[in-house]
Every structure is written in C-alpha cells, then in structure tokens.
Design a protein around this motif. Structure first.
Motif, PDB file in Angstrom:
ATOM      1  N   ARG A 193      49.380  56.045 -27.746  1.00  0.00           N
ATOM      2  CA  ARG A 193      49.671  55.621 -26.370  1.00  0.00           C
ATOM      3  C   ARG A 193      50.145  54.179 -26.308  1.00  0.00           C
ATOM      4  O   ARG A 193      50.910  53.816 -25.424  1.00  0.00           O
ATOM      5  N   ARG A 194      49.712  53.382 -27.246  1.00  0.00           N
ATOM      6  CA  ARG A 194      50.054  51.958 -27.226  1.00  0.00           C
ATOM      7  C   ARG A 194      51.241  51.635 -28.126  1.00  0.00           C
ATOM      8  O   ARG A 194      51.507  50.475 -28.416  1.00  0.00           O
ATOM      9  N   GLY A 195      51.933  52.656 -28.579  1.00  0.00           N
ATOM     10  CA  GLY A 195      53.164  52.449 -29.315  1.00  0.00           C
ATOM     11  C   GLY A 195      52.975  52.040 -30.761  1.00  0.00           C
ATOM     12  O   GLY A 195      53.922  51.558 -31.395  1.00  0.00           O
ATOM     13  N   ALA A 196      51.769  52.210 -31.300  1.00  0.00           N
ATOM     14  CA  ALA A 196      51.510  51.792 -32.682  1.00  0.00           C
ATOM     15  C   ALA A 196      51.816  52.927 -33.636  1.00  0.00           C
ATOM     16  O   ALA A 196      51.620  54.100 -33.329  1.00  0.00           O
ATOM     17  N   GLY A 197      52.294  52.597 -34.819  1.00  0.00           N
ATOM     18  CA  GLY A 197      52.565  53.588 -35.851  1.00  0.00           C
ATOM     19  C   GLY A 197      51.602  53.453 -37.004  1.00  0.00           C
ATOM     20  O   GLY A 197      50.935  52.424 -37.185  1.00  0.00           O
TER      21      GLY A 197
ATOM     22  N   ALA B   1      60.752  41.059 -31.029  1.00  0.00           N
ATOM     23  CA  ALA B   1      59.447  41.128 -31.660  1.00  0.00           C
ATOM     24  C   ALA B   1      58.523  42.083 -30.911  1.00  0.00           C
ATOM     25  O   ALA B   1      58.580  42.194 -29.697  1.00  0.00           O
ATOM     26  N   ARG B   2      57.661  42.763 -31.656  1.00  0.00           N
ATOM     27  CA  ARG B   2      56.653  43.619 -31.039  1.00  0.00           C
ATOM     28  C   ARG B   2      55.449  42.768 -30.659  1.00  0.00           C
ATOM     29  O   ARG B   2      54.997  41.919 -31.427  1.00  0.00           O
ATOM     30  N   ILE B   3      54.891  43.002 -29.475  1.00  0.00           N
ATOM     31  CA  ILE B   3      53.792  42.197 -28.963  1.00  0.00           C
ATOM     32  C   ILE B   3      52.676  43.120 -28.496  1.00  0.00           C
ATOM     33  O   ILE B   3      52.916  44.005 -27.670  1.00  0.00           O
ATOM     34  N   PRO B   4      51.452  42.926 -28.983  1.00  0.00           N
ATOM     35  CA  PRO B   4      50.341  43.755 -28.495  1.00  0.00           C
ATOM     36  C   PRO B   4      49.929  43.340 -27.090  1.00  0.00           C
ATOM     37  O   PRO B   4      49.954  42.156 -26.747  1.00  0.00           O
ATOM     38  N   ALA B   5      49.572  44.312 -26.286  1.00  0.00           N
ATOM     39  CA  ALA B   5      49.186  44.045 -24.901  1.00  0.00           C
ATOM     40  C   ALA B   5      47.817  44.646 -24.621  1.00  0.00           C
ATOM     41  O   ALA B   5      47.472  45.704 -25.166  1.00  0.00           O
ATOM     42  N   TYR B   6      47.062  43.994 -23.732  1.00  0.00           N
ATOM     43  CA  TYR B   6      45.692  44.389 -23.445  1.00  0.00           C
ATOM     44  C   TYR B   6      45.470  44.404 -21.940  1.00  0.00           C
ATOM     45  O   TYR B   6      45.902  43.487 -21.232  1.00  0.00           O
ATOM     46  N   PRO B   7      44.748  45.408 -21.429  1.00  0.00           N
ATOM     47  CA  PRO B   7      44.510  45.495 -19.989  1.00  0.00           C
ATOM     48  C   PRO B   7      43.363  44.618 -19.504  1.00  0.00           C
ATOM     49  O   PRO B   7      43.054  44.621 -18.314  1.00  0.00           O
ATOM     50  N   ALA B   8      42.717  43.868 -20.397  1.00  0.00           N
ATOM     51  CA  ALA B   8      41.618  42.979 -20.008  1.00  0.00           C
ATOM     52  C   ALA B   8      41.655  41.728 -20.868  1.00  0.00           C
ATOM     53  O   ALA B   8      41.923  41.797 -22.074  1.00  0.00           O
TER      54      ALA B   8
END
Length: 913
Positions: free
Chosen positions: A374-378, A626-633
């Motif tokens: 769901r978060r686009g990680a492979g 660039a790929r950037i991780p995102a967090y809902p909190a």
C-alpha cells in the motif's frame, strides 16, 4: 568370533548435519561395525588415484582386516567419522592416537563429491572430537601431488608446522581454536548456508506436489500464483490422482509422480496432507530435488504427535541432502526479474525493491506484505518460515549478507533458536546493511506453538541490549518495522549526531500546528529539532520545493521533516477530497533528487494518503525523482528517523570496535586448576563458592575483594575489628538478607569497640541470632557510588556482562546495561555510560566524579574471567563502591558448574530438534 565392544558407548552427540559448499547437506556420524558393507561400497567408488593418495601405494580393494580395522573403534584412541548422503558414505576421516595428546589423521573423499567442502567439514568435526578426547595436536602425512588435501589442512587456520621428509609432506597442527580457524570456519559456514538458501529462492525448476484438479485448494493456489508471477524457470504439477495422460493443469505440465518428470527439479512445494508428506519427501529425495517448501500444517503446532512428525520430516529431508522451509509456511517470494518466484499464498508478487523480509508467522507476513504494498515499497525477497523446523532467520541472514539485491533486512521473530549465532551474524550484516527486528512473545517467555526451541532465560531487556550491541534496530510493532524499513531503503543515513546539539532536524511545512507536533515528537524520540518553518496554508509546490532545497543545503541540518496538509484554495489540485496532490509530490521528489548533500527526507501528512503513495512510488509508477517515505503521524516519522540516526551512529563507530585487552597480572592457568579442583566433587549440581574461595579465584584475575572476617560472637567481632583497624562495617552475609538493604543489615563507620558492640546488639536483637545472620566485620571503604557488576551464563546466549547502580536503580527500576562476553574496551565504556543513572558517576549536581577508568577495568577483568573459565556460570560483585580514586569490591558470589558445549566455537552443524 565377535570383536570386543568399544571401551566407550556410541557418542550420539558427535552426529551432526552439515551444509556443504554447494548448499547441499551431509550427515556426519561415527563409523560403527555395522557399516562394513557401506565402507566397502564406498571404497569401490573411489578412483585409483584417490586410493593411492590415501595409502601411498596401489590399493584396489580393502581386505577383511582393513574393513574390521576401519569400522571398529574405541571412540577414544581410534575414531572414524563418515559423511553420508542418503545413508551412503561419501567421505571418511579417522584418527589414531600415537602418543599422549597427539594423533595421526587421514581423509578419503569419493571423487564425485570432491570440491563440495566435505573434507573441510569433516576436519572441523574430527578436530572437535579429538579435543574432547584430550588430543591437542594432529599429524598428517600427505603425498606432494595431493594438493587438494594439503590445501584442506593448510586452509584450516590452525597453528601448524610443515616439513618434507622421504618424499612425504608432514603437517603438524595444534587443534585449539584460533582467531584464524574460527574466521575460516565462519566464512565457510556463511558461504554454505547462503548457497543453501539461494538454491531455494532462485530455483531453475519448481514442482508443486498436491496441485489438485479442482481450483481453490492450497496446492492449486500455489501453482496459479507461481505461474501468474511469470516464473522464469520450468514449472510442473504433481498429484497422485493424475492419470498418465493428464497433460496439463492451468497450462502447467502435470504428472502423477515426480519420478515421471523428465528433468531435474530444484525446489518442491509440498501441499499434501501431513500423512502423505513422508512419501512425497522420499520421492523428492530419490529424484534429486535440492530443497523443500512445506506449506502443510499439522506438525509441531498441533501437539506432541505433530512435534514428532516434524522432527521426522527434517531427519528424512536432510538424509537426502535437502533443506526445508516450513512446515506450516506461508511461502517464499523472489522479485528478481531473473526469477520472479511467488511460491506463496500471497495472491500477487510485490514490486521489485531493496527490502528483504523474513517472518515466522504467516499472518504477520501477510500483514507486512500488504502494508508495504500500500505504501509503494518493493521487496527483493520474502521468506515465511512457519515452524522453522530447518531453515531459520539465521540462514536467511547468511543469504542476505551478500545478496546485492537486498539493502535492508526486516525480520519478525518469535523465537531465536541460537541467540549467540544470531547476534554474530546480525552484527556482521549490520556493518553493511541495516537489520530491523520486531520480536513477538517478548514478555511471556513461552515458545509459540510449532517452534521447537528452548525458551530463553534472559530478560527481554537484556535481549534488547544485546541486539543494540550487534547493531540490530529493534522496534516494537510490525507498523514500526515497515516505517523504519521504508526510510532506510529509500533514504541516506543521517551524517551527523541528530541527538546532540551538533546535528539538527529541520522541519518545514504548511501547518504551524502540525509543525509543532512534529517538533515535540522529535524531542520525545531523542532527536534535536530546529524550530519549525511555517510556509502557511497558502504555500504551493514551488514554495515547498524552494524551502526543502534550502534545508537540504543548510550544513546545520542532518535531516528534514516536511509536514503537509491539503492546500487551501488551490486550483491545480483536481480533487482536493481524494487525498492527492501530485504537484506537491513531484516538487518534493524533485528537490530531494537535486540536492547536492545526501540527507534523509521524510514527510508527515494529514489527509493526503494518495500523495503518500506517489512519494514512495518507484520511477515509472506514478512518480519521478527521489523516493520519499511518508507517515500519517508525526510520532511515527520521528521514531523511524531516530532509529536511523542511532543506527548511523553505531555504524560509524563499528569501524573501531575496540579490543579485548590482556592483563599481565592474570593467572589463567592457576585459575583453571583452582576451578578443576573445586568442581571435581560437585557432581552435576551448581557449586556456590564460599567467600574465601571466591576471593581467591577472583584474585587470580586481579580482582581484589575487600577482606571480611567472621563475627560469630561479639568477642570475635571485636578481635576482627582490632585486626582490620577502625573504622569498620558490621554486616550480615546470610543469603536471605545479603541484598536487603531495606532491612538494615549493615552498620557503617563504627569508630571504636563501643560502636561495634552497640551495632552488634542492635542487629542480633532485630534480625536474629548471630549464627543465622552470618555476621562479618569489614574495613570501611572510601565513600563513592555503590554499583553492581555481574557476569551470567545463559545456555543459549552465552556469558553476558551486566552493570548498574546497586539498590533501587537496578533492582526496582531494572536500570542495567548488558554486553556479550568477551567485552571490548569500547563495550566497557558504553556499559558505564548507557544506564539511565550514569550521571551519578560523572559529577551529577556538583558531586565528585568517580573513577570510571577503574570501573571499566573491573568490567573487563570480570569479562575475561567469564570467557576463560566456562565453568564459572555466574559472578556477582555487589556492592562495588566506586570512589573518586579507585574502587572497592565489598561482596562477591561465584557459582561454578560443569560447562555446556560451546557451539559457537565449532564445528559447524545445523540445529537438531
């Protein structure tokens, strides 16, 4: 005429399964008289050249006398071991004692199995047997042309001498493990175990056994998933109900038996009922299958009968040289374009990525796979070990250590079968790539159903400390596992120390409130954030891009947190309620890609879930740059960044791991003699040394225990005090009172005999008779900070060195630090500084700093003693009063027991349950 029985019983503990260089398995065991036919058959298959090298002359066949000599052993002066596959010999080794402490050794390897590392494995095992039987040196005579065998001996890493006499190379080598021999053994172990996993994860041909006619079954689902993923190798289906002319199932060639498949098979996926698995395993072994994935349930998780069934499964598979993933496994994945294997119950193959994922739970595996998707990680690869009857997390670590497709290792563990080995492997891997672990069953101490390992005895807090020592990033939840993995797989490590003033976390975004929450979250996580930069709710993608570029270029920042909420009144967002902002995602990715300095960037978002997927997506799948991780909190982003910062610091320091010092005044030989004498009459029980014996043993390692004289009555107490000199302390040493300071069993600073008599009367009146209290008189030590130093042996983890402040900090609050033995000088320094109460040692609130150098030396001496003397199962020094100059050990308890085998010193062997 029957031969006399061996002088010793058959040594079952010498049996072992060993992974060979090519990833296959051989069983090593002692040779018995019943092996006569096997030996003759083995010898017939050996070439004339190999026979010549073994006997230095043409030797076409073994005589009856030879067979008897090579199969009848006393398991002491004469020992023979065989490596077997499928029950047949592929190699032998034997030694014959020639004199006290010395033996001749010789090998013979079947030509078809030369080059697989069989001789090297046998060398480790015969050396371990010899050491157990008191042999400290091997002699080997080898013909000069037998370069392969000379190389086996020369490469073993033992201290050796080489000479040439009468046309024969004579090699002499000591058998005590050395740093070089351990390094050789562990390097071979890593290559072999990694290869055995590679054969499972990258097969060229796969068969699914149990793929039925009707859709919906487990076997049919597995077959469909493998085919749908685009597996690049050859795929087959097997079911006993298929007639000979079945043809295909879902377009896959189908057979009634694996023996009908007209080509080799690398991996067999077994999905038949448990009662039919033994037949399937036998068929696979006869066909030469290299490894098994068993998804079938009904094993150790189902009760005692299932546990025996699981043990039998592993024994049967290993007898054919096959490794097993499972049983009760979810499956395995390999996203490499050259493989594309989805041999799992997950409906789709994840995107190719840099994360390796291992789980012991199928349910947790599904949850983590879904969350990462769901978060686009492979992923690079995934293994669900199920009951981990054979292949474990340690094996997968061996594989990922060198796997170029894996940058970050994620692991969900419920049990750690060999914690000492896990820590060693994890530390070696963590030097090059992060290892992130979440551990289930951390507080219960119970072993989950299906896991056939002994429950650990060390507290969970100690496990955490040992993980940190090895560079393992331990997180609490599977959500954090994914959070940290996403950051580490897509972002560089922070360059500075983000937890101190020298390094800062820049925060910028379009919500002042969210910025403040992020600031607080960073402080809570131990980071050092700068004041948030508020771009206001009117900020557009260009404003974010410029601000992020400035923050990344600022030498004062080591990482950047971007906070984002939906933009107000923006006209370039087609559907503000969709949680998407493609322009903002593109701007952030572009700014990060163009930055001249490599710094981690994370995004905290509210109501922008679709944009988060764009930030994490690989190029060509909805995003660019660039790929950037995102967090809902904010809290999740801060914790992930804090873990990355702590790991970065550990990795910078790992290049200087410290050293294990040697002290010239230690008397190891005398200490060994003391221990042997003390334990000789103890039987199998632990022996607690009396104060005199404990002080004497500790003194061999330069650890002085302050003298204490018994005081069975007041006259003896007064005499002891005059002998020691006032002021003195009077204290009880009874076991039930020894560490109960709250009961007032200690009287300090007794200046004269009147003070002593008064204290004696008070203690006996309050706590009991003198003989019950075991009162002693001790000279006063200089004032300082009371601490405790311990070394305790855990059967699985080995010796653990612990440190804390005496009393409430360690006993009530559990404020203790731990390191594995042997500890380095760096470990000792970290122990002293890593407890929460450490400021009390360094001059807290104006107090005098204590002599931490003397404290670190004491820790190292205790570590050395525990490492040198395996019979010492615990050392407890309490209290250790650390003064501004020097320290005083006021109490010591030492326990001895017959030592368990040190599996980490060799020889190599797979776990047996």
């Amino acid at each position: 005429m029957t031969s006399p029985p061996p002088t010793r019983p058959y040594p079952v503990h010498w049996e072992a399964d060993v992974v060979l260089r090519d990833g296959g398995i051989a069983h090593v065991r002692p040779i018995t008289p019943d092996d006569a036919e096997r030996l003759v058959s083995f010898y017939e298959q050996v070439s004339d050249e190999s026979k010549y090298y073994r006997f230095f002359a043409p030797y076409p066949r073994l005589s009856d006398r030879d067979v008897k000599r090579f199969t009848h052993h006393d398991y002491d002066d004469r020992v023979g071991l065989a490596a077997t596959v499928g029950g047949e010999f592929i190699a032998t080794v034997r030694y014959d004692r020639t004199e006290e402490g010395q033996a001749e050794v010789a090998f013979l390897v079947q030509d078809a199995h030369q080059g697989r590392g069989v001789a090297s494995a046998l060398m480790e095992h015969i050396a371990a047997v010899a050491r157990e039987r008191g042999i400290r040196r091997f002699i080997a005579e080898v013909l000069p042309d037998n370069r392969k065998m000379i190389k086996v001996f020369m490469d073993a890493g033992y201290t050796q001498q080489r000479s040439f006499t009468d046309g024969v190379v004579r090699l002499e080598f000591d058998l005590e493990p050395t740093d070089a021999s351990l390094a050789v053994m562990r390097a071979r172990e890593q290559r072999a175990e990694a290869r055995s996993v590679q054969r499972l994860l990258a097969p060229q041909s796969v068969v699914v056994i149990g793929a039925g006619r009707r859709p919906g079954g487990v076997g049919r689902t597995l077959l469909r998933n493998i085919a749908a993923a685009g597996f690049t190798g050859r795929l087959h289906a097997v079911n006993h109900s298929f007639p000979d002319d079945q043809g295909t199932v879902d377009g896959v060639p189908a057979y009634g038996s694996i023996s009908e498949i007209p080509e080799p098979v690398d991996l067999a996926v077994i999905a038949v009922p448990a009662e039919r698995v033994p037949e399937a395993v036998a068929d696979c072994g006869e066909h030469g299958v290299q490894g098994l994935l068993v998804v079938t349930s009904g094993y150790a998780e189902s009760g005692p009968e299932g546990r025996e069934r699981q043990r039998a499964l592993v024994r049967q598979a290993r007898s054919y040289g096959m490794r097993v993933i499972g049983p009760n496994a979810l499956g395995i994945l390999n996203t490499s374009p050259a493989v594309r294997l989805n041999a799992s119950l997950s409906p789709e193959l994840p995107a190719t990525g840099r994360l390796g994922l291992f789980t012991q739970s199928g349910a947790i595996g599904i949850a983590v796979l879904s969350g990462l998707h769901r978060r686009g990680a492979g992923l690079s690869s995934f293994v669900s070990a199920g009951n981990r009857a054979d292949v474990s997390g340690n094996d997968i670590l061996q594989y990922w250590h060198d796997d170029p497709a894996t940058d970050v290792v994620l692991m969900y563990l419920e049990t750690i079968g060999n914690p000492r080995k896990f820590n060693r492997l994890a530390r070696r891997t963590a030097v090059a790539k992060p290892v992130v672990v979440v551990k289930g069953a951390r507080h219960s101490g119970a072993v989950p159903p299906g896991q056939l390992v002994a429950p650990g005895r060390i507290p969970d807090s100690t496990v955490s400390a040992l993980f940190r020592q090895a560079g393992v990033i331990r997180v609490d939840t599977v959500t954090e596992l994914a959070d940290v993995g996403l950051l580490l797989s897509s972002q560089p490590l922070p360059a500075g120390d983000t937890g101190e003033a020298g390094g800062r976390i820049a925060i910028l975004g379009n919500s002042e409130s969210l910025g403040l929450l992020t600031y607080d979250a960073c402080l809570t996580a131990g980071l050092a954030p700068a004041a948030p930069l508020d771009l206001t709710t009117l900020a557009g993608p260009g404003d974010f891009r410029a601000a992020l570029a400035d923050a990344l270029a600022d030498p004062a920042s080591d990482a950047v947190v971007v906070t984002a909420i939906p933009r107000v009144g923006s006209e370039d967002v087609s559907d503000p309620e969709s949680g998407d902002d493609p322009a903002l995602a593109a701007a952030l990715r572009q700014a990060a890609a163009e930055a001249s300095a490599a710094k981690p960037v994370v995004v905290v978002h509210l109501a922008l879930e679709a944009m988060a997927a764009r930030l994490a997506a690989a190029d060509g799948t909805g995003g660019s740059g660039a790929r950037i991780p995102a967090y809902p909190a904010a809290e999740r982003a801060a914790r992930a960044l804090a873990e990355a910062a702590a790991y970065a610091k550990w990795r910078r320091e790992s290049g200087q791991p410290g050293r294990v010092p040697e002290f010239e005044d230690t008397q190891e030989g005398a200490a060994r003699q003391d221990v042997a004498r003390l334990i000789s009459g103890a039987g199998e029980e632990q022996l607690t040394l009396d104060d005199t014996a404990a002080a004497a043993l500790l003194g061999r390692y330069g650890i002085a225990v302050r003298a204490a004289l018994p005081a069975p009555d007041i006259a003896a107490a007064a005499h002891a005090a005059r002998r020691l000199g006032y002021p003195v302390a009077l204290k009880t040493t009874a076991p039930h009172l020894r560490h109960r300071a709250d009961l007032g069993g200690v009287r300090l600073d007794l200046a004269d005999e009147n003070d002593l008599r008064r204290a004696y009367d008070e203690l006996t009146a309050r706590l009991g008779k003198p003989e019950e209290l075991r009162l002693v008189v001790q000279p006063m030590a200089p004032r300082g900070v009371d601490t405790v130093v311990r070394a305790t042996v855990d059967p699985a983890a080995g010796a653990v060195l612990s440190f804390g402040l005496a009393g409430a900090p360690s006993e009530l609050l559990g404020d203790m630090a731990h390191r594995l033995v042997p500890a380095t000088d760096r470990d000792a320094a970290e122990l002293v500084r890593s407890i929460k109460a450490a400021p009390l040692l360094f001059g807290w609130r104006g107090s005098d700093p204590v002599d931490t150098h003397a404290l670190e030396e004491l820790l190292l001496r205790v570590s050395l003693l525990a490492d040198d003397l395996p019979e010492v199962v615990s050392v407890d020094l309490e209290p250790v009063v650390v003064a501004p100059q020097g320290l005083s050990v006021l109490g010591a308890t030492v326990r001895l027991a017959r030592p368990p085998a040190r599996t980490d010193l060799g020889p190599r062997a797979l776990s047996s349950f």
